[in-house]
Design an enzyme around this catalytic site. Structure first.
Site, PDB file in Angstrom:
ATOM      1  N   ARG A 203      -1.486  17.070  18.279  1.00  0.00           N
ATOM      2  CA  ARG A 203      -2.841  17.647  18.349  1.00  0.00           C
ATOM      3  C   ARG A 203      -3.788  16.992  17.351  1.00  0.00           C
ATOM      4  O   ARG A 203      -4.994  16.972  17.557  1.00  0.00           O
ATOM      5  CB  ARG A 203      -2.776  19.154  18.083  1.00  0.00           C
ATOM      6  CG  ARG A 203      -2.146  19.926  19.229  1.00  0.00           C
ATOM      7  CD  ARG A 203      -1.835  21.332  18.820  1.00  0.00           C
ATOM      8  NE  ARG A 203      -0.974  21.357  17.635  1.00  0.00           N
ATOM      9  CZ  ARG A 203      -0.529  22.444  17.039  1.00  0.00           C
ATOM     10  NH1 ARG A 203      -0.872  23.622  17.511  1.00  0.00           N
ATOM     11  NH2 ARG A 203       0.252  22.374  15.985  1.00  0.00           N
TER      12      ARG A 203
ATOM     13  N   LYS B 269      17.385  18.873  20.701  1.00  0.00           N
ATOM     14  CA  LYS B 269      17.945  20.190  20.425  1.00  0.00           C
ATOM     15  C   LYS B 269      16.944  20.967  19.558  1.00  0.00           C
ATOM     16  O   LYS B 269      16.121  20.318  18.883  1.00  0.00           O
ATOM     17  CB  LYS B 269      19.279  20.059  19.710  1.00  0.00           C
ATOM     18  CG  LYS B 269      19.123  19.545  18.273  1.00  0.00           C
ATOM     19  CD  LYS B 269      20.197  20.018  17.360  1.00  0.00           C
ATOM     20  CE  LYS B 269      19.746  19.939  15.932  1.00  0.00           C
ATOM     21  NZ  LYS B 269      20.670  20.187  14.915  1.00  0.00           N
TER      22      LYS B 269
ATOM     23  N   HIS C  45      22.364  13.424  18.807  1.00  0.00           N
ATOM     24  CA  HIS C  45      22.451  12.100  18.180  1.00  0.00           C
ATOM     25  C   HIS C  45      23.832  11.833  17.585  1.00  0.00           C
ATOM     26  O   HIS C  45      24.181  10.680  17.341  1.00  0.00           O
ATOM     27  CB  HIS C  45      21.338  11.898  17.145  1.00  0.00           C
ATOM     28  CG  HIS C  45      21.485  12.715  15.909  1.00  0.00           C
ATOM     29  ND1 HIS C  45      21.045  14.004  15.822  1.00  0.00           N
ATOM     30  CD2 HIS C  45      22.028  12.419  14.711  1.00  0.00           C
ATOM     31  CE1 HIS C  45      21.317  14.470  14.614  1.00  0.00           C
ATOM     32  NE2 HIS C  45      21.906  13.528  13.918  1.00  0.00           N
TER      33      HIS C  45
ATOM     34  N   LYS D 211      26.587   7.970  17.316  1.00  0.00           N
ATOM     35  CA  LYS D 211      27.107   7.385  16.070  1.00  0.00           C
ATOM     36  C   LYS D 211      28.256   6.434  16.388  1.00  0.00           C
ATOM     37  O   LYS D 211      29.062   6.687  17.282  1.00  0.00           O
ATOM     38  CB  LYS D 211      27.562   8.496  15.115  1.00  0.00           C
ATOM     39  CG  LYS D 211      26.381   9.223  14.485  1.00  0.00           C
ATOM     40  CD  LYS D 211      26.834  10.248  13.470  1.00  0.00           C
ATOM     41  CE  LYS D 211      25.654  10.975  12.885  1.00  0.00           C
ATOM     42  NZ  LYS D 211      24.928  10.184  11.882  1.00  0.00           N
TER      43      LYS D 211
ATOM     44  N   GLU E 179      26.434  19.299   4.265  1.00  0.00           N
ATOM     45  CA  GLU E 179      25.179  18.773   3.723  1.00  0.00           C
ATOM     46  C   GLU E 179      25.006  19.269   2.299  1.00  0.00           C
ATOM     47  O   GLU E 179      25.412  20.399   1.982  1.00  0.00           O
ATOM     48  CB  GLU E 179      23.992  19.289   4.540  1.00  0.00           C
ATOM     49  CG  GLU E 179      23.972  18.835   5.978  1.00  0.00           C
ATOM     50  CD  GLU E 179      22.817  19.475   6.723  1.00  0.00           C
ATOM     51  OE1 GLU E 179      21.721  18.903   6.709  1.00  0.00           O
ATOM     52  OE2 GLU E 179      23.012  20.562   7.287  1.00  0.00           O
TER      53      GLU E 179
ATOM     54  N   ASP F  18      22.541  25.644  15.005  1.00  0.00           N
ATOM     55  CA  ASP F  18      21.994  24.357  14.588  1.00  0.00           C
ATOM     56  C   ASP F  18      23.041  23.243  14.645  1.00  0.00           C
ATOM     57  O   ASP F  18      22.711  22.100  14.930  1.00  0.00           O
ATOM     58  CB  ASP F  18      21.447  24.488  13.154  1.00  0.00           C
ATOM     59  CG  ASP F  18      20.597  23.296  12.755  1.00  0.00           C
ATOM     60  OD1 ASP F  18      19.722  22.917  13.551  1.00  0.00           O
ATOM     61  OD2 ASP F  18      20.808  22.743  11.657  1.00  0.00           O
TER      62      ASP F  18
ATOM     63  N   HIS G 178      26.371  19.718  18.075  1.00  0.00           N
ATOM     64  CA  HIS G 178      27.050  18.541  17.504  1.00  0.00           C
ATOM     65  C   HIS G 178      28.566  18.731  17.380  1.00  0.00           C
ATOM     66  O   HIS G 178      29.337  17.877  17.776  1.00  0.00           O
ATOM     67  CB  HIS G 178      26.521  18.238  16.102  1.00  0.00           C
ATOM     68  CG  HIS G 178      25.047  18.033  16.039  1.00  0.00           C
ATOM     69  ND1 HIS G 178      24.368  17.259  16.931  1.00  0.00           N
ATOM     70  CD2 HIS G 178      24.123  18.494  15.165  1.00  0.00           C
ATOM     71  CE1 HIS G 178      23.073  17.253  16.613  1.00  0.00           C
ATOM     72  NE2 HIS G 178      22.905  18.002  15.557  1.00  0.00           N
TER      73      HIS G 178
ATOM     74  N   LYS H 290      25.158  24.138   4.487  1.00  0.00           N
ATOM     75  CA  LYS H 290      24.158  23.529   3.611  1.00  0.00           C
ATOM     76  C   LYS H 290      24.523  23.835   2.175  1.00  0.00           C
ATOM     77  O   LYS H 290      25.215  24.807   1.892  1.00  0.00           O
ATOM     78  CB  LYS H 290      22.779  24.103   3.934  1.00  0.00           C
ATOM     79  CG  LYS H 290      22.294  23.668   5.312  1.00  0.00           C
ATOM     80  CD  LYS H 290      20.833  23.922   5.499  1.00  0.00           C
ATOM     81  CE  LYS H 290      20.329  23.393   6.810  1.00  0.00           C
ATOM     82  NZ  LYS H 290      20.287  21.928   6.918  1.00  0.00           N
TER      83      LYS H 290
HETATM   84  P1  NAP Z   1       7.659  18.870  13.078  1.00  0.00           P
HETATM   85  O1  NAP Z   1       7.719  17.970  11.901  1.00  0.00           O
HETATM   86  O2  NAP Z   1       7.178  20.268  12.919  1.00  0.00           O
HETATM   87  O3  NAP Z   1       6.733  18.136  14.170  1.00  0.00           O
HETATM   88  C1  NAP Z   1       6.248  18.763  15.321  1.00  0.00           C
HETATM   89  C2  NAP Z   1       5.344  17.795  16.068  1.00  0.00           C
HETATM   90  O4  NAP Z   1       4.860  18.435  17.245  1.00  0.00           O
HETATM   91  C3  NAP Z   1       4.122  17.367  15.275  1.00  0.00           C
HETATM   92  O5  NAP Z   1       3.810  16.024  15.596  1.00  0.00           O
HETATM   93  C4  NAP Z   1       3.030  18.299  15.787  1.00  0.00           C
HETATM   94  O6  NAP Z   1       1.760  17.724  15.533  1.00  0.00           O
HETATM   95  C5  NAP Z   1       3.422  18.344  17.264  1.00  0.00           C
HETATM   96  N1  NAP Z   1       2.922  19.525  17.961  1.00  0.00           N
HETATM   97  C6  NAP Z   1       3.027  20.820  17.572  1.00  0.00           C
HETATM   98  N2  NAP Z   1       2.413  21.616  18.469  1.00  0.00           N
HETATM   99  C7  NAP Z   1       1.921  20.806  19.430  1.00  0.00           C
HETATM  100  C8  NAP Z   1       1.171  21.043  20.628  1.00  0.00           C
HETATM  101  N3  NAP Z   1       0.813  22.279  21.007  1.00  0.00           N
HETATM  102  N4  NAP Z   1       0.856  19.981  21.392  1.00  0.00           N
HETATM  103  C9  NAP Z   1       1.200  18.731  21.030  1.00  0.00           C
HETATM  104  N5  NAP Z   1       1.889  18.438  19.911  1.00  0.00           N
HETATM  105  C10 NAP Z   1       2.248  19.471  19.122  1.00  0.00           C
HETATM  106  O7  NAP Z   1       9.052  18.994  13.808  1.00  0.00           O
HETATM  107  P2  NAP Z   1      10.268  17.928  13.773  1.00  0.00           P
HETATM  108  O8  NAP Z   1      11.086  18.188  12.566  1.00  0.00           O
HETATM  109  O9  NAP Z   1       9.756  16.559  14.006  1.00  0.00           O
HETATM  110  O10 NAP Z   1      11.144  18.434  15.002  1.00  0.00           O
HETATM  111  C11 NAP Z   1      10.743  18.284  16.348  1.00  0.00           C
HETATM  112  C12 NAP Z   1      11.839  18.874  17.256  1.00  0.00           C
HETATM  113  O11 NAP Z   1      13.035  18.126  17.067  1.00  0.00           O
HETATM  114  C13 NAP Z   1      12.185  20.326  16.913  1.00  0.00           C
HETATM  115  O12 NAP Z   1      12.554  20.999  18.087  1.00  0.00           O
HETATM  116  C14 NAP Z   1      13.400  20.178  16.004  1.00  0.00           C
HETATM  117  O13 NAP Z   1      14.228  21.316  16.052  1.00  0.00           O
HETATM  118  C15 NAP Z   1      14.084  18.987  16.640  1.00  0.00           C
HETATM  119  N6  NAP Z   1      14.925  18.235  15.696  1.00  0.00           N
HETATM  120  C16 NAP Z   1      14.411  17.788  14.515  1.00  0.00           C
HETATM  121  C17 NAP Z   1      15.225  17.062  13.665  1.00  0.00           C
HETATM  122  C18 NAP Z   1      14.689  16.502  12.369  1.00  0.00           C
HETATM  123  O14 NAP Z   1      15.449  15.835  11.668  1.00  0.00           O
HETATM  124  N7  NAP Z   1      13.443  16.751  12.019  1.00  0.00           N
HETATM  125  C19 NAP Z   1      16.560  16.790  14.010  1.00  0.00           C
HETATM  126  C20 NAP Z   1      17.041  17.250  15.236  1.00  0.00           C
HETATM  127  C21 NAP Z   1      16.213  17.971  16.074  1.00  0.00           C
HETATM  128  P3  NAP Z   1       0.404  18.605  15.557  1.00  0.00           P
HETATM  129  O15 NAP Z   1       0.661  19.820  14.729  1.00  0.00           O
HETATM  130  O16 NAP Z   1      -0.660  17.691  15.019  1.00  0.00           O
HETATM  131  O17 NAP Z   1       0.156  18.941  16.979  1.00  0.00           O
END
Ligand code: NAP
Length: 487
Positions: free
Chosen positions: A51, A145, A175, A179, A213, A232, A237, A336
């Site tokens: 956004r 996930k 992911h 690995k 972790e 989680d 995994h 954790k």
């Molecule tokens: P994050 O840092 O909160 O990022 C969320 C992203 O979505 C941001 O780019 C946000 O940008 C965008 N977003 C939020 N609302 C939106 C909307 N209405 N329209 C369009 N874009 C929108 O989350 P993340 O850690 O990257 O994780 C993303 C997903 O991957 C989650 O489901 C998480 O559980 C999963 N995941 C994450 C990890 C990890 O290591 N981080 C690992 C495995 C799985 P704006 O707010 O500018 O829109």
């Protein structure tokens, strides 16, 4: 030794959530590494969506900061020319015409839509992709996930996504399956004559799978508190790793051949429910302590809520009710704020039936095969040998130890590098099929329900310890101990 690479067709890869943690920390670095290896054809485009109001130049500037350490700035600039940004709210119509026109301008490209957002947005995004017919042709969607928080919500997501993308277009990413060590588990098991004849209840004593972790929940507290360690880590995994250890030999590496065998394992897991949950599972929540050499707060303080009953640690004993594995426990442990960051699978073989060595020689230890997924991917096979030199016959337990990075002199590609290109190539072998996700929830759901019904809070454990003492008791009741430090 140099790594060889396979070519890929030109593609457009759209990352919904392109400014998020996962995109900046994992997905874009993975794509940049593939670019450096010549696997991103020049006409391919990477499009970030979020956004935040940014233009291409603003997004590239963000990425430059995130990627600058990886390689020299000149190559990064070339890569960034293939990166674009479109501001969109997944829940609003504004901006979609422009985005659809951008993607439509290269009709021959493979299209990958990577949903790196919270799962609540999956349905909105897919519905709009369908409305603009972006699901047609060589088009794929990647779901991160967690896919739901239980069977019903997973079904809801899968049903809604399924209205737009067929099962063969849907790539549910885990992911861990990308690995190197997990690939190697397949090769060790099915590329060597040595292990498979012993890979059963007749010769294997037990299996341990650990994902530990040192970090706490940090800024992901609000997500984590709604999930907990079982949702989680275990439901996805760790069950996937268990399946890779326990599945029957597939007839080939064809996607459904492998996934059919994993599904059979999931269906064979013995239920854990209110009748046995207290004997077979332990859940914990960390309290203040010392981790990575520093004092750290407990989970309630980090979260700002001392009423949370979310588990940050799980240990459990799973059993697979089939001919190959009857009576062989699979101990799973994740948490954790544990003492070290380690993910590994340890397969312990049964003791020899009779020792010919006198007591002076020392005790005979059981053979163990340890597959390390992180931090340093590799394999250790623990054997008993004679201590070299004079001094009588003394037994020593030593590992044949192979670190992949040292042995092959190449940096292992991150799991996301392999998996992203598998999506572009349309190869779903290492992705979860819908029925696998359902079967995993079918097993995990009754554990969550039994915990909730018990009303008991998770057991506290000190940050920097290996979890509550009950987790030690869980395995010691069976006359075994947790495998620590890759032994
Ligand atoms: P994050 O840092 O909160 O990022 C969320 C992203 O979505 C941001 O780019 C946000 O940008 C965008 N977003 C939020 N609302 C939106 C909307 N209405 N329209 C369009 N874009 C929108 O989350 P993340 O850690 O990257 O994780 C993303 C997903 O991957 C989650 O489901 C998480 O559980 C999963 N995941 C994450 C990890 C990890 O290591 N981080 C690992 C495995 C799985 P704006 O707010 O500018 O829109």
């Amino acid at each position: 030794m140099t790594a060889s690479t396979q070519s890929v067709d030109p593609f457009d890869l759209v990352i919904f959530g392109g400014t998020g943690d996962l995109a900046l920390r994992k997905l874009l670095p993975a794509l940049f590494h593939r670019f450096l290896d010549g696997q991103i054809p020049g006409s391919s485009r990477i499009v970030g969506i979020a956004r935040e109001t940014l233009d291409d130049a603003g997004y590239r500037a963000q990425l430059r900061e995130a990627l600058i350490g990886i390689c020299d700035a000149r190559q990064l600039d070339v890569f960034l020319q293939q990166v674009f940004y479109r501001p969109l709210d997944a829940r609003k119509d504004e901006g979609w015409d422009d985005f659809a026109a951008l993607i439509g301008s290269e009709p021959e490209h493979v299209r990958v839509f990577y949903l790196s957002t919270s799962p609540e947005l999956f349905v909105d995004i897919c519905t709009r992709l369908g409305h603009y017919k972006l699901n047609e042709g060589a088009s794929r969607v990647v779901l991160e996930k967690p896919i739901g928080r239980d069977l019903a919500s997973a079904n809801q997501i899968n049903d809604a996504v399924g209205k737009v993308f067929s099962e063969s277009q849907t790539f549910r990413i885990d992911h861990y399956l990308g690995k190197e060590t997990v690939q190697n588990l397949l090769v060790l098991r099915f590329g060597n004559a040595l292990f498979e004849p012993l890979w059963n209840a007749g010769h294997i004593d037990h299996v341990q799978i650990t994902v530990a972790e040192t970090l706490g929940v940090g800024h992901r507290g609000s997500y984590y508190d709604r999930a907990g360690a079982l949702r989680d880590m275990v439901q996805n995994h760790m069950l996937q790793l268990l399946c890779m250890v326990a599945m029957e030999p597939p007839s080939s590496l064809a996607p459904d051949a492998v996934r059919d065998e994993k599904l059979k394992v999931l269906h064979s897991l013995k239920p854990i429910d209110e009748s046995n949950v207290s004997q077979l599972t332990v859940r914990g929540q960390y309290r203040a302590g010392v981790a990575d050499g520093a004092s750290v707060p407990g989970y309630p303080e980090e979260l700002g809520n001392n009423k949370s009953n979310t588990e940050t640690f799980v240990a459990l004993k799973a059993e697979i009710a089939n001919w190959r594995w009857a009576g062989v426990p699979f101990y799973l442990r994740t948490g954790k704020r544990l003492p070290s960051r380690v993910s590994e699978i340890a397969v312990t073989f049964k003791p020899v039936p009779h020792s010919i060595f006198g007591g002076d020689a020392g005790t005979l230890a059981q053979n163990r095969l340890v597959l390390r997924l992180q931090p340093d991917e590799g394999v250790k096979l623990w054997l008993t040998i004679k201590h070299p030199g004079p001094g009588g016959l003394r037994l020593r337990h030593v590992p044949l130890d192979m670190s992949f990075a040292e042995a092959f002199g190449v940096q292992q590609p991150d799991a996301y590098e392999r998996l992203l290109l598998d999506v572009v190539r349309g190869n779903p072998t290492l992705f979860m099929r819908r029925d696998e996700v359902e079967a995993a929830w079918h097993w995990a759901g009754p554990i969550l329900a039994a915990w909730a019904d018990s009303g008991e809070p998770p057991r506290p454990y000190t940050a920097g310890s290996w979890g509550p003492s009950a987790a030690v008791a869980l395995i010691e009741r069976d006359g075994r101990t947790w495998n620590e430090d890759g032994e």
